[in-house]
Scaffold this motif. Sequence first.
Motif, short mmCIF file in Angstrom:
data_model
loop_
_atom_site.label_atom_id
_atom_site.label_comp_id
_atom_site.label_asym_id
_atom_site.label_seq_id
_atom_site.Cartn_x
_atom_site.Cartn_y
_atom_site.Cartn_z
N ALA A 105 0.84 -1.20 0.00
CA ALA A 105 0.00 0.00 0.00
C ALA A 105 0.87 1.25 0.00
O ALA A 105 1.91 1.30 0.65
CB ALA A 105 -0.92 -0.01 1.22
N HIS A 106 0.42 2.26 -0.73
CA HIS A 106 1.06 3.57 -0.83
C HIS A 106 2.36 3.52 -1.64
O HIS A 106 3.21 4.40 -1.50
CB HIS A 106 1.34 4.19 0.54
N ALA A 107 2.50 2.51 -2.50
CA ALA A 107 3.69 2.46 -3.34
C ALA A 107 3.84 3.74 -4.16
O ALA A 107 4.96 4.19 -4.45
CB ALA A 107 3.62 1.24 -4.27
N ASP A 108 2.72 4.34 -4.55
CA ASP A 108 2.77 5.53 -5.40
C ASP A 108 3.24 6.78 -4.67
O ASP A 108 3.48 7.81 -5.31
CB ASP A 108 1.40 5.79 -6.03
N ARG A 109 3.39 6.71 -3.32
CA ARG A 109 3.95 7.87 -2.61
C ARG A 109 5.43 8.04 -2.96
O ARG A 109 6.02 9.08 -2.69
CB ARG A 109 3.77 7.74 -1.11
N ASN A 110 6.03 7.00 -3.55
CA ASN A 110 7.37 7.08 -4.14
C ASN A 110 7.20 6.76 -5.62
O ASN A 110 7.37 5.62 -6.04
CB ASN A 110 8.32 6.08 -3.47
N PRO A 111 6.82 7.75 -6.44
CA PRO A 111 6.42 7.48 -7.83
C PRO A 111 7.61 7.21 -8.74
O PRO A 111 7.99 8.02 -9.58
CB PRO A 111 5.67 8.75 -8.22
N ASP A 112 8.16 6.03 -8.58
CA ASP A 112 9.37 5.61 -9.30
C ASP A 112 9.03 4.40 -10.15
O ASP A 112 9.05 3.26 -9.67
CB ASP A 112 10.46 5.27 -8.27
N PRO A 113 8.70 4.59 -11.44
CA PRO A 113 8.25 3.45 -12.25
C PRO A 113 9.30 2.38 -12.45
O PRO A 113 8.97 1.21 -12.63
CB PRO A 113 7.83 4.10 -13.58
#
Length: 309
Positions: free
Chosen positions: A197-205
């Motif tokens: 959860a909240h992986a997108d708080r570090n938006p590193d594709p």
Amino acid sequence: MTVRTVLGDVPAQALGRTDYHEHLFQVSPLLPGDELDDELRSGQEAQSLREAGIDALVEATPIGLGRDPAGMARIAERTGLHVVATTGAHRQAHYPDGHPLLASTEEALAERFTAELVTGMSDVDGTGTGIRAGVLKAGIGYWSISAFERRVLGAVAVAHAATGAPVMVHLEHGSAAFEVLDELGSRGVRADRVVLAHADRNPDPGLHAELCSAGAYLGYDGMARHRDRPDSAVLDCLLATAERGGARRLLLGGDVARRSRYRAYGGLPGLAYLPARFLPRLVREGGAELAELVVVENPARFLDWADGN
């Protein structure tokens, strides 16, 4: 394929469009004044989500934070939403010093988590309900795992082994993703049974593609937090991760989680923001097929109780 909801087990393919991470009830000392503790208002907010096109949600409030299983069940009955409840524990900062959960051994935690999955959760006042959880949860701090949080991860692994229930882990600001997978993996939990959860708080594709390649699901739930980053950052990361091969490992949720952000409590933007504002952009920019994967196929696959009871 079977998913455990508060109203009983349902076939995974019956879930429909799924919001993987919300809170209908939550009370935390970290969020004073933002309590979600009114069943009528939380039910109205859930109804708005249903009317905006969502068919199922994961209610991600674990033990000790105002979770209300009976209230969830009544809201599910009134709205027609499939509601999947959560057992486990959050990161340590959500529990005040002296909270009894903090002193629990790994063995005691594992026993409790397993019972809540198989027999039923405790209500707000501690009484049994017979309403069963469908997801296990753990949480960690920012680049840190306290002794309590490590016991919770271990207990989650034991309960997962006993049931096959899926696992959600709160990553503070998206940190320590591989470290969590390593910790759980050392206890027998495969990455493909875990959502970060909240992986997108570090938006590193690039990082996200590596995590997806390892098998993990990634929870993107940071939309409508424009003070931190625009929705375009979440969307661009999602699209770039999908292009790198991660499309079958992405989940969407709102994690609105605050009285001040629920319309029914007098706030903004409300639970309907995800289906009404963000999903149409995903369809326009990523295509209907990707959107179908992210909100229908992927959550059904993740929430399935593989080899479970």
